[in-house]
Design an enzyme around this catalytic site. Structure first.
Site, PDB file in Angstrom:
ATOM      1  N   HIS A  39      14.933  -9.821  14.386  1.00 50.63           N
ATOM      2  CA  HIS A  39      14.832  -9.502  12.962  1.00 50.63           C
ATOM      3  C   HIS A  39      15.208 -10.710  12.097  1.00 50.63           C
ATOM      4  CE1 HIS A  39      19.202  -9.423  12.428  1.00 50.63           C
ATOM      5  NE2 HIS A  39      19.263  -8.779  13.590  1.00 50.63           N
ATOM      6  N   GLU A 116      20.965  -2.686  18.460  1.00 47.67           N
ATOM      7  CA  GLU A 116      21.868  -3.730  18.926  1.00 47.67           C
ATOM      8  C   GLU A 116      23.008  -3.142  19.757  1.00 47.67           C
ATOM      9  OE1 GLU A 116      22.380  -6.485  20.061  1.00 47.67           O
ATOM     10  OE2 GLU A 116      22.400  -7.860  18.354  1.00 47.67           O
TER      11      GLU A 116
END
Length: 244
Positions: A39, A116
């Site tokens: 990202h 994550e």
């Protein structure tokens, strides 16, 4: 399946010798190409302003620089054949995927298992502070290459299994296709460690907006590219990005 490279044989005229050129990689039949995109840069952590949480995990938005990363990723991959786009349940991945999805006319699919690594008591932006200040636990984490030295963090084996199972499931759903997976630095590091049998943190530090490339077969995972940032800055750089 063990054969990945096939030599190109050139038969010359009878007066010239046969030539055996260097082999070129060919994606094995039934394999899935996975373009792992980290990202774009997310907003900074600030004292007294903890990040919003989703299921207990940091959920910052993209910073202005991160939106630029997202646009550049879209420009880089828009001409590629992409069959599906996947994102995690954290908004920085969906925000990064949005420009590419718009160009390709695809709707990103949320895969929660791509989120994550869970950082336990160091969520809310505290992880960044502890790393920046050289906290002893942060130094131990780096030395032992284990996230779970952080109090309450996701066990290493659980994180590894989560990443392997999630990517394996996506590969099984997309044989002979190419997918873009917009995810996180820790997930990318874990996936590439699984592909190469490396140390857990060997591939930690992929730059925001970078592209890594895996080819997944039933027999093995093949690493083709790591941390490609040519679309972000055409000049070569040795500067590393922070870990998250």
């Amino acid at each position: 399946m063990v054969i990945e490279y096939r030599p190109v044989t050139v038969t010359a005229e009878s007066t010239k010798p046969v030539e055996y050129r260097q082999g070129r990689f060919l994606t094995p039949p039934g394999a899935t190409e996975v373009l792992l995109v980290r990202h774009g840069e997310s907003e900074p952590a600030r004292p007294g302003r903890p990040f919003a949480l989703v299921d207990g995990q940091d959920d910052p938005e993209l910073a202005p620089e991160g939106h630029d990363h997202a646009r550049r990723v879209a420009e880089r991959l828009a001409a590629e054949r992409v069959d599906a786009i996947y994102v995690s349940s954290l908004r920085r991945t969906s925000q990064t995927a949005a420009p590419l999805a718009a160009r390709l006319g695809l709707t990103p699919v949320v895969e929660p298992e791509l989120r994550e690594v869970y950082l336990g008591e160091w969520e809310g932006g505290l992880f960044r502070r502890m790393v920046a200040e050289g906290h002893p636990i942060a130094e131990r984490m780096a030395a032992e290459e284990r996230w779970d030295v952080i109090p309450g963090a996701e066990p290493a084996a659980d994180f590894s299994d989560r990443v392997r199972v999630a990517l394996g499931r996506l590969a099984a759903a997309h044989p002979d296709q190419r997918i873009v997976v917009v995810t996180h630095g820790g997930v990318i590091a874990e996936a590439l460690a699984a592909a190469t049998g490396s140390r857990p943190f060997a591939f930690l530090g992929a730059d925001n907006g970078s592209v890594s490339h895996l080819v997944l077969t039933e027999a093995r995972w093949i690493l083709r590219r790591f941390n490609d940032t040519a679309h972000l800055d055409p000049a070569f750089s040795t500067t590393a990005a922070p870990p998250t």
